[in-house]
Design an enzyme around this catalytic site. Structure first.
Site, PDB file in Angstrom:
ATOM      1  N   VAL A  70       0.831  -1.201   0.000  1.00 37.30           N
ATOM      2  CA  VAL A  70       0.000   0.000   0.000  1.00 37.30           C
ATOM      3  C   VAL A  70       0.877   1.267   0.000  1.00 37.30           C
ATOM      4  O   VAL A  70       0.494   2.293  -0.578  1.00 37.30           O
ATOM      5  CB  VAL A  70      -1.007  -0.047   1.183  1.00 37.30           C
ATOM      6  N   ASP A  71       2.036   1.191   0.601  1.00 37.24           N
ATOM      7  CA  ASP A  71       2.990   2.318   0.617  1.00 37.24           C
ATOM      8  C   ASP A  71       3.362   2.705  -0.817  1.00 37.24           C
ATOM      9  O   ASP A  71       3.322   3.887  -1.196  1.00 37.24           O
ATOM     10  CB  ASP A  71       4.230   1.873   1.416  1.00 37.24           C
ATOM     11  N   THR A 128      -0.312  -6.258   7.994  1.00 37.30           N
ATOM     12  CA  THR A 128      -0.809  -7.597   7.614  1.00 37.30           C
ATOM     13  C   THR A 128      -0.289  -8.092   6.264  1.00 37.30           C
ATOM     14  O   THR A 128      -0.658  -9.176   5.821  1.00 37.30           O
ATOM     15  CB  THR A 128      -2.351  -7.644   7.582  1.00 37.30           C
TER      16      THR A 128
HETATM   17  N1  AR6 Z   1      -5.384  -0.242  -0.839  1.00 38.44           N
HETATM   18  C1  AR6 Z   1      -5.713  -0.839   0.324  1.00 38.44           C
HETATM   19  N2  AR6 Z   1      -4.992  -1.847   0.871  1.00 38.44           N
HETATM   20  C2  AR6 Z   1      -3.896  -2.270   0.184  1.00 38.44           C
HETATM   21  C3  AR6 Z   1      -3.494  -1.688  -1.049  1.00 38.44           C
HETATM   22  C4  AR6 Z   1      -4.295  -0.625  -1.564  1.00 38.44           C
HETATM   23  N3  AR6 Z   1      -3.989  -0.007  -2.700  1.00 38.44           N
HETATM   24  N4  AR6 Z   1      -2.363  -2.332  -1.461  1.00 38.44           N
HETATM   25  C5  AR6 Z   1      -2.087  -3.282  -0.541  1.00 38.44           C
HETATM   26  N5  AR6 Z   1      -3.006  -3.261   0.449  1.00 38.44           N
HETATM   27  P1  AR6 Z   1       1.609  -3.931   3.203  1.00 38.44           P
HETATM   28  P2  AR6 Z   1       2.773  -3.841   5.935  1.00 38.44           P
HETATM   29  C6  AR6 Z   1      -3.110  -4.073   1.663  1.00 38.44           C
HETATM   30  O1  AR6 Z   1       2.560  -5.020   2.831  1.00 38.44           O
HETATM   31  O2  AR6 Z   1       2.492  -5.280   6.159  1.00 38.44           O
HETATM   32  C7  AR6 Z   1       6.009  -1.621   2.454  1.00 38.44           C
HETATM   33  O3  AR6 Z   1       7.072  -1.985   1.616  1.00 38.44           O
HETATM   34  C8  AR6 Z   1      -2.466  -5.435   1.673  1.00 38.44           C
HETATM   35  O4  AR6 Z   1      -3.318  -6.388   1.034  1.00 38.44           O
HETATM   36  O5  AR6 Z   1       1.391  -2.819   2.236  1.00 38.44           O
HETATM   37  O6  AR6 Z   1       2.444  -2.865   7.036  1.00 38.44           O
HETATM   38  C9  AR6 Z   1       6.396  -0.525   3.437  1.00 38.44           C
HETATM   39  O7  AR6 Z   1       7.331   0.365   2.893  1.00 38.44           O
HETATM   40  C10 AR6 Z   1      -2.326  -5.705   3.154  1.00 38.44           C
HETATM   41  O8  AR6 Z   1      -3.541  -6.245   3.682  1.00 38.44           O
HETATM   42  O9  AR6 Z   1       2.055  -3.230   4.615  1.00 38.44           O
HETATM   43  C11 AR6 Z   1       6.953  -1.306   4.590  1.00 38.44           C
HETATM   44  O10 AR6 Z   1       8.320  -1.616   4.393  1.00 38.44           O
HETATM   45  C12 AR6 Z   1      -2.152  -4.311   3.757  1.00 38.44           C
HETATM   46  O11 AR6 Z   1      -2.427  -3.389   2.689  1.00 38.44           O
HETATM   47  C13 AR6 Z   1       6.149  -2.575   4.599  1.00 38.44           C
HETATM   48  O12 AR6 Z   1       5.658  -2.738   3.269  1.00 38.44           O
HETATM   49  C14 AR6 Z   1      -0.780  -4.022   4.330  1.00 38.44           C
HETATM   50  O13 AR6 Z   1       0.220  -4.635   3.550  1.00 38.44           O
HETATM   51  C15 AR6 Z   1       4.950  -2.471   5.520  1.00 38.44           C
HETATM   52  O14 AR6 Z   1       4.313  -3.726   5.589  1.00 38.44           O
END
Ligand code: AR6
Length: 183
Positions: free
Chosen positions: A39-40, A125
């Site tokens: 999502v980042d 997650t």
């Molecule tokens: N909209 C809503 N949710 C989303 C989207 C979107 N566009 N894209 C992904 N998700 P993650 P973390 C969900 O990995 O575990 C990054 O590299 C996804 O399905 O994005 O906190 C950062 O820079 C999942 O349920 O975040 C950090 O290094 C949720 O967003 C690291 O990842 C979170 O997944 C953070 O890891």
């Protein structure tokens, strides 16, 4: 606000959080606020990578469990609140408290900035490996507790990217809010 009433301010939906026109969307960032995947990455691309990276550089990073704010730039959302979730390492390393702190601090930053509508993704997650159901329960409970004390926030939306996550979250919110009006 009475504890039973705050659930009317909490909404869940499936979709892409970068499309939401909230006062703020929350980013699941890393402690360097350097951008990344998941999502980042999606938020950086939609906001405009260079301008968001420049704004993040000025913040000097963010501790796990804390939250910091930038403008939303090209997003429909006005602001981005960047929070850093814990990397899940089995559950004995304070992960639950750190994850609760992400939600609390993000909501505090929203309240300090007089923001009324805020949307969260499922922090930690994805890449960070936090088990989805436990994380979602923490997200919902922490938010409900916060809203009891902070009446100016009008709506908190939890956005789930995948259908399975959304359905799982629907069951959890039904369980936590038995008096919820689903009409
Ligand atoms: N909209 C809503 N949710 C989303 C989207 C979107 N566009 N894209 C992904 N998700 P993650 P973390 C969900 O990995 O575990 C990054 O590299 C996804 O399905 O994005 O906190 C950062 O820079 C999942 O349920 O975040 C950090 O290094 C949720 O967003 C690291 O990842 C979170 O997944 C953070 O890891």
């Amino acid at each position: 606000m009475a504890a039973a009433d705050v659930w009317s301010k909490i909404k869940i939906q499936q979709g892409d959080i970068t499309k939401l026109a909230a006062d703020a969307i929350v980013n699941a960032a890393n402690s360097r606020l350097a951008g990344g995947g998941g999502v980042d990455g999606a938020i950086h691309r939609a906001a405009g990578i260079e301008q968001l990276q420049a704004a993040c550089r000025k913040l000097g990073g963010c501790e796990t469990g804390d939250a910091k704010i930038t403008p939303g730039f090209n997003l429909p959302a006005q602001h981005i609140i960047h929070t850093v979730g814990p990397v899940f390492g089995g559950g004995q390393r304070g992960e639950a408290e750190l994850l609760a702190s992400c939600y609390r601090r993000s909501l505090e930053v929203a309240a300090e900035n007089h923001l009324k509508t805020i949307a969260f993704p499922a922090i930690s997650t994805g890449v960070y490996g936090y088990p989805f159901e436990a994380a979602t329960e923490i997200a919902l409970r922490t938010t409900a507790e916060f809203l009891v004390e902070h009446e100016l926030i009008e709506q908190v939306t939890f956005v789930f990217f995948g259908r399975v996550d959304f359905e799982s979250a629907s069951a959890i919110i039904e369980r936590l809010s038995p008096a919820r009006d689903n009409s």
